[in-house]
Design a protein around this motif. Structure first.
Motif, PDB file in Angstrom:
ATOM      1  N   UNK A 279       0.818  -1.209   0.000  1.00  0.00           N
ATOM      2  CA  UNK A 279       0.000   0.000   0.000  1.00  0.00           C
ATOM      3  C   UNK A 279       0.858   1.268   0.000  1.00  0.00           C
ATOM      4  N   UNK A 280       1.877   1.282   0.865  1.00  0.00           N
ATOM      5  CA  UNK A 280       2.708   2.480   0.977  1.00  0.00           C
ATOM      6  C   UNK A 280       3.391   2.763  -0.358  1.00  0.00           C
ATOM      7  N   UNK A 282       2.409   1.796  -3.301  1.00  0.00           N
ATOM      8  CA  UNK A 282       1.420   2.235  -4.283  1.00  0.00           C
ATOM      9  C   UNK A 282       1.101   3.709  -4.115  1.00  0.00           C
ATOM     10  N   UNK A 283       1.058   4.155  -2.870  1.00  0.00           N
ATOM     11  CA  UNK A 283       0.756   5.554  -2.626  1.00  0.00           C
ATOM     12  C   UNK A 283       1.830   6.476  -3.169  1.00  0.00           C
ATOM     13  N   UNK A 284       3.086   6.083  -3.014  1.00  0.00           N
ATOM     14  CA  UNK A 284       4.153   7.009  -3.405  1.00  0.00           C
ATOM     15  C   UNK A 284       4.714   6.713  -4.789  1.00  0.00           C
ATOM     16  N   UNK A 285       4.324   5.568  -5.382  1.00  0.00           N
ATOM     17  CA  UNK A 285       5.014   5.182  -6.615  1.00  0.00           C
ATOM     18  C   UNK A 285       4.846   6.235  -7.708  1.00  0.00           C
TER      19      UNK A 285
END
Lengths: 421, 444
Positions: A279-280, A282-285
């Motif tokens: 999740x993390x 995916x958020x910053x990618x």
């Protein structure tokens, strides 16, 4: 006169001009080399950032395929062998699994430990407690001692509060007994670490599982072996590891690692399922990809501009020698020989400038970083970069000389010499 | 002939040289401008990363008589650099009745005990968005029918599939929630959705009846507020407030605790920025790399420009000698050279705005398209793996704009002009030092 001698003589005679050209070539090559090193460093750094996002996958018992008896799934548990096999896959940074027991703990005098609220402790058997969700999420923080690792057989980590209440310290031994009435063995453990509780237990957000009925101070992490031992004689069959967590080094590679793991043929994948958790990442990618493509674009821009600059400079330097070309042609020197002479002069400069640029660029980023108070470690100019720049640079130089000579070469010596300077 | 005229005539007469100079200056100016616009774009990207790492703090006001009132929430949200994303939560217990006031049946199988007074009661979970509650995000709950309870919902509940079946309730039906301590206190609610659990409850045998999954009811904040505080407002027990920059968490939390009207002593504030703390160092490294890249480019740009201008002037030694011999003063010769360069530089700088804007645009559009393709890229995992999380939700990230700002443009103008002047003067110095005679007798 031999054209090689002419080239050397010209370079020596016009040493100021040579020096200028040399400086230009040196700086531009340094720029390109630093650019390449920065591009690589950026990639490494981005990978490092991706690594900090804690991307992982969970392997758990697939309860939908295992069958049930009296409210309990009969699906088989995970074996240590299986977990080790998965953990050995390339790209996995660390792993942990939990085997939960609810033992009572005793001190070395066999007195039960004083604990908050609950009757027993909530004990996580763990392979590598640093990868335990409670530590990774920052809810707990190890403040003393070390984490449990998979080579330990009887280590335990307890809360600061539990340690204080019972006067325990690192190195002390505690004994855990799961079901005294069922004659499960007493297992001695050595306290190797003490954690602080950072999270707010009063917050009811975490109240969805059984762990939430235990005070955080009653949480104990122990070696997997110790946890297994405590269960001995009572129910190895009905209790075991049902979930294991594997953390990958590069979040972008998570899918690939999972595919590799699914390819391990000795594991019966019908009984287990894999869930990805990134999740993390995916958020910053999105923003991270933007940053890296911005830097890559910047480097591409620098490289392109450098090529244009070199062509401009060489063409200017050759344009200033129009008169000379006329004379050389008039004394009967062949056109290719003239071009070759000019190319040779340029290479004479380049042959010194390129290696020096290699040395300069190795220092450039570091020195600038130090001057400006920033630390840059990953910016390293490799010999591959150098080879690339030397080969591409030489081709570019040759082409640039050729192109700049064409307009002049098309003219007759007479026309050239009668032109006003 | 005035030096202006000479400068213009030279520039026109030597078209090739002028064009080379113009091209050179244009390329340099464009590169500098584009570099600067890329730099500010990476700053935005960096801020986006920080924001996407979701640093937040939680206010636990469980022990306050009236929780966190709505106006306190809005004054917290007014604090600078909060991202605007927040979750409010409340937890309570309630007795369940049907629309006629008849008690509804709860599940007691697997309960450690059925506490007295809770024979028809269950846990009430209120969240500003039920889909974001930990039961749904971590506990494996999924909505099977109807819709989630959101901030705009009033008197709505989500109930468990089994509870619905057992009591013959369906989406759209009405039931009553009653305060456990004062039976008279009830509130009618509509069933907005039905949920079920995909993971077995692991606390069977430990949990009291009201905590069993089947007996949990999700509702909106105002309903929970009515049950907890007996009023019609929408106060809540907990608030999670997300910030733009996790580095600001400490400052923001101090500011929050200075807000009037709340008894902060009785509240617990906890910061959650572990993801950021993990990534912090690497992110800083990435930022430094960008910074160094820009620094290297700038420094080298200046060097190259200075060298180039020197090289150009050296080709005009002879010309300088002629001018001096004609009795033109050294100052005006120098000024003429300067004028030529500055003229070209002015044109190049004007053009570079357009060129670098176009390039920046191009870079910017490539970025956006990359983001969109990545978001929609399906996670293709063969076998029985499931993808967790899914595509990132709307985090309210700023759009990354690669554009030439007025400030950058001015900086490049100023530096460009100073540099052109300085390097021309410097290059001309050795020539100017000589006598015309010695210049003209030099071999070209």
């Amino acid at each position: 006169m031999n054209l090689v001698i002419r080239a050397v003589l010209y370079t020596g005679r016009k040493w100021k001009k040579t020096l200028l050209l040399f400086c230009l070539l040196l700086t531009i090559t340094t720029l390109v080399l630093s650019g390449l090193a920065i591009a690589d460093a950026q990639e490494k750094q981005t990978e490092e950032v991706r690594g900090t996002t804690g991307a992982s996958f969970t392997v758990e018992r697939d309860l939908s395929t295992g069958g049930w008896t009296s409210g309990y799934s009969t699906q088989r548990f995970m074996t240590e062998d299986m977990i080790q096999k998965i953990a050995a896959t390339d790209g996995i940074a660390g792993y942990d699994a939990t085997l939960i027991t609810l033992p009572r703990f005793f001190n070395s005098k066999r007195e039960p430990l004083v604990i908050e609220t609950n009757f027993s402790c909530y004990c996580y058997g763990s392979y590598n407690s640093q990868y335990h969700e409670l530590f990774l999420s920052g809810r707990f923080e190890l403040v003393e001692g070390t984490h449990i690792t998979d080579d330990l057989t009887n280590g335990a980590i307890i809360s600061r509060q539990l340690a204080d209440q019972n006067g325990l310290k690192i190195g002390d031994t505690v004994t855990g007994i799961y079901y005294p009435e069922n004659n499960t063995p007493a297992v001695d453990m050595e306290i190797i670490g003490i954690f602080d509780i950072v999270a707010d237990k009063g917050d009811q957000i975490n109240m969805y599982d059984d762990a939430s009925y235990y005070d955080y101070s009653n949480y104990i992490f122990c070696s997997m072996k110790a946890s297994e031992d405590m269960l001995k004689g009572w129910g190895e069959d009905s209790d075991g590891i049902s979930e294991a967590y594997f953390y990958v080094t590069d979040a972008a590679q998570l899918d690939n690692v999972i595919r590799k793991v699914q390819g391990i043929s000795s594991i019966e994948w019908d009984n287990f399922k894999i869930t990805a958790n990134n999740e993390v990442y995916q958020n910053i990618s999105g923003a991270l990809t933007d940053t890296s493509s911005l830097i890559t674009t910047l480097i591409a821009l620098i490289t392109a501009v450098s090529m244009v600059l070199i062509i401009l400079i060489l063409s200017m330097s050759i344009r200033g020698r129009k008169h000379e070309i006329g004379i050389l042609l008039a004394v009967g020197i062949a056109k290719p020989a003239v071009i070759f002479q000019y190319a040779l002069e340029t290479f004479l400069i380049a042959i010194v400038a390129f290696p020096l640029a290699y040395l300069a660029s190795q220092q450039a980023a570091g020195t600038l970083g130090t001057l400006l108070g920033k630390t840059v470690e990953n910016v390293i100019v490799t010999s591959q970069h150098f080879t690339l720049v030397a080969v591409a640079g030489s081709i570019l130089l040759a082409a640039a000389v050729l192109v700049s000579c064409i307009p002049i070469m098309r003219l007759k010596p007479k026309t050239i010499l009668s032109q006003m300077e | 002939m005035s030096l202006w005229k000479r400068a213009c005539l030279y520039s026109i007469r030597k078209k090739g040289k002028t064009i080379t100079l113009l091209a050179f200056l244009l390329v340099m100016a464009t590169m500098m401008l584009t570099c600067l616009s890329i730099q500010s774009a990476t700053e935005t990207a960096n801020a986006n990363i920080k924001k996407a790492l979701l640093g937040y703090f939680t206010i636990n006001a469980k022990h306050l008589e009236s929780g966190i009132p709505e106006d306190a929430v809005s004054s917290i949200l007014a604090i600078n650099s909060l991202s605007g994303r927040y979750t409010l939560r409340s937890y309570s217990h309630a007795n369940y009745y049907d629309a006629d006031g008849k008690p509804l049946e709860i599940n007691t199988e697997g309960a450690a005990q059925v506490p007295e007074g809770y024979e028809n009661a269950g846990k009430i979970v209120a969240n500003s968005n039920s889909q974001e509650d930990s039961y749904f995000t971590d506990g494996g709950f999924v909505l099977t029918g109807g819709s989630a309870v959101t901030a705009g919902s009033r008197n709505e509940v989500l109930i468990h599939e089994k509870f619905a079946q057992h009591n013959g309730l369906a989406v759209g039906d009405t039931m009553l929630l009653g305060n456990v301590s004062e039976n008279a206190h009830t509130i009618p609610v509509t069933v907005a959705g039905i949920f079920t659990n995909t993971k077995e409850q692991d606390s069977i045998g430990i949990a009291p009846s009201y905590d069993l999954y089947d007996n949990i009811v999700f509702t909106d904040l105002s309903t929970a507020s009515f049950l907890l505080y007996g009023d019609g407002t929408a106060s809540s027990q907990y608030g999670d407030f997300y910030v733009n920059d996790p580095d600001d968490l400490d400052r923001i939390m101090t500011e929050v605790q200075r807000l009037p009207g709340m008894d902060w002593e009785s509240c617990t504030l906890t910061r959650y920025d572990n993801d950021y703390q993990n990534a912090k160092e690497s992110l800083e490294g990435l930022r430094n790399i960008v910074f160094i890249a820009i620094a290297v480019v700038s420094v080298i740009c200046f060097l190259v420009l200075a060298l180039f201008l020197t090289l150009r002037l050296r080709g005009r030694v002879h010309e300088t000698g002629v001018y001096l011999a004609m009795g033109i003063s050294k100052g005006s010769v120098l000024l003429q050279y300067l004028l030529e360069v500055i003229l070209a530089a002015a044109i190049a700088l004007l053009l570079s705005y357009g060129v670098s804007s176009a390039i920046s645009n191009q870079i910017g559009s490539r970025l956006l398209s990359q983001v969109t393709t990545e978001t929609y890229e399906a996670v293709d995992l063969t076998g029985n793996a499931e993808s967790g999380g899914g595509p990132a939700g709307d985090l309210g990230l700023s759009e990354i704009i690669v554009a030439v700002s007025a400030k950058d443009y001015l900086t490049v103008w100023a530096f460009g002009m100073v540099l052109c002047t300085a390097s021309t003067a410097l290059a001309a110095y050795p020539v100017m030092k000589m006598k015309p005679k010695s210049i003209l007798t030099q071999m070209s």
